[in-house]
Write an enzyme that holds these catalytic residues in place. Structure first.
Site, PDB file in Angstrom:
ATOM      1  N   ALA A 172       0.863  -1.169   0.000  1.00 41.63           N
ATOM      2  CA  ALA A 172       0.000   0.000   0.000  1.00 41.63           C
ATOM      3  C   ALA A 172       0.906   1.227   0.000  1.00 41.63           C
ATOM      4  CB  ALA A 172      -0.870  -0.002   1.244  1.00 41.63           C
ATOM      5  N   GLY A 221       0.523  -4.991   0.739  1.00 39.36           N
ATOM      6  CA  GLY A 221      -0.680  -5.059  -0.099  1.00 39.36           C
ATOM      7  C   GLY A 221      -0.429  -5.756  -1.431  1.00 39.36           C
ATOM      8  N   GLU A 229      -0.822  -9.321  -0.697  1.00 41.71           N
ATOM      9  CA  GLU A 229      -2.265  -9.514  -0.461  1.00 41.71           C
ATOM     10  C   GLU A 229      -3.049  -9.494  -1.774  1.00 41.71           C
ATOM     11  OE1 GLU A 229      -2.110  -6.340   2.500  1.00 41.71           O
ATOM     12  OE2 GLU A 229      -3.102  -7.668   3.907  1.00 41.71           O
ATOM     13  N   GLU A 262       4.603  -5.129   7.013  1.00 41.82           N
ATOM     14  CA  GLU A 262       3.905  -4.030   7.695  1.00 41.82           C
ATOM     15  C   GLU A 262       4.398  -3.826   9.130  1.00 41.82           C
ATOM     16  OE1 GLU A 262       2.447  -6.415   5.911  1.00 41.82           O
ATOM     17  OE2 GLU A 262       0.893  -5.584   4.619  1.00 41.82           O
TER      18      GLU A 262
END
Ligand code: COA
Length: 260
Positions: free
Chosen positions: A67, A112, A115, A135
């Site tokens: 992200a 992300g 993911e 993260e």
């Protein structure tokens, strides 16, 4: 197909190739990318000429490096919860696409990015791919479904180690973990995906869509996967393609599926 701010899209042999296109930021997922992914998936669901999807990243270095951390700077608890929820919704749409979605991971698949790859139906990795959920290095944690999908894909022990250490694994380790289906040279990534999708495109679309639904149901505690499978199996018998497939077998010829 009209263009998207952060995606490059191209149709090839009924496959929509979606390239996340922010190479100078290692294709980090900012809110515009998430918006564009959501919109492009609506088209995937809607248009019959799209029979499958490949998602990859622009450039040779990165699939998606996570992200966009720069958007995290001033998030409140409520903002962050809403951001995670929105991301999860987009990835849910990918996971539940009635058409196969393959992640072609061409480099970093971090946070992300990992993911996103896991929201796809399966993953093909280049030899240079790197996977991880870093993260925790930022004092935060997975938020786009990673705690659930990583556990489903690699088991609790390995998922736990990855999410609490933030360590990364290379393509070979990802293969050993069962996270990726194939590891190929970078230049052969898309060819590998196409060789699989050519086989899928010959099948009846309803068989493919219902098979995807049934496999996904194995991970949904709200429903009994066996009941879901039986219902979907029954649905297939309402199609002309099922009649054609069964008749063709009996008549010892190749079926001609028409998608109805
Ligand atoms: N969010 C925002 N920008 C990112 C990013 C991310 N997740 N990952 C990389 N970038 C940007 C960098 O800020 C840099 O931009 P700049 O040139 O404007 O400074 C550019 O992409 C290139 O990245 P850089 O760090 O210089 O490349 P590198 O080869 O030295 O390192 C990584 C590559 C992937 C190891 C490193 O970029 C990294 O650790 N990224 C963050 C990974 C992460 O924590 N993801 C989870 C986020 S929740």
């Amino acid at each position: 197909m009209s263009s998207f701010q952060t995606l490059f899209t191209k149709m090839e042999d009924h496959t929509l190739i979606i390239t996340i296109n922010r190479p100078d930021k290692l294709n980090a997922l900012n809110q515009q990318v998430m918006k564009d992914l959501d919109a492009v998936m609506d088209r995937v669901y809607k248009f019959p000429e799209i029979k499958s999807v490949v998602i990859t990243g622009a450039g040779l270095k990165s699939f998606v490096a996570g992200a966009d951390v720069k958007e995290f700077e001033s998030l409140s608890k409520e903002d962050a919860t809403a951001l995670a929820k929105r991301g999860q919704d987009v990835f849910f749409k990918i996971e539940h696409s009635p058409k196969p979605v393959i992640a072609c991971v061409n480099g970093f698949a971090l946070g992300g990015g990992c993911e996103l790859a896991m929201a796809c139906h399966f993953i093909i990795a280049s030899e240079s791919a790197v996977f991880g959920q870093p993260e925790v290095n930022l004092g935060i944690m997975v938020g786009y479904g990673g705690s659930q999908r990583l556990t489903q894909r690699v088991g609790k022990g390995r998922a736990m180690e990855l999410v609490i250490t933030g360590k990364t694994i290379n393509a070979t380790q990802a293969m050993n973990y069962g996270l990726v289906n194939y590891v190929v040279p970078q230049t052969e990534l898309l060819d590998k995906a196409f060789s699989i999708l050519r086989v899928v495109h010959e099948k009846a679309p309803k068989s493919v869509a219902n098979s995807i639904k049934a496999v996904n149901a194995a991970w949904n505690e709200a429903e009994n996967g066996y009941d879901v499978e039986a219902k979907l199996f029954g649905e297939c018998f309402t199609t002309h393609d099922a009649k054609e497939g069964i008749t063709a077998f009996i008549e010892k010829r190749k079926p001609e599926f028409k998608g109805n």
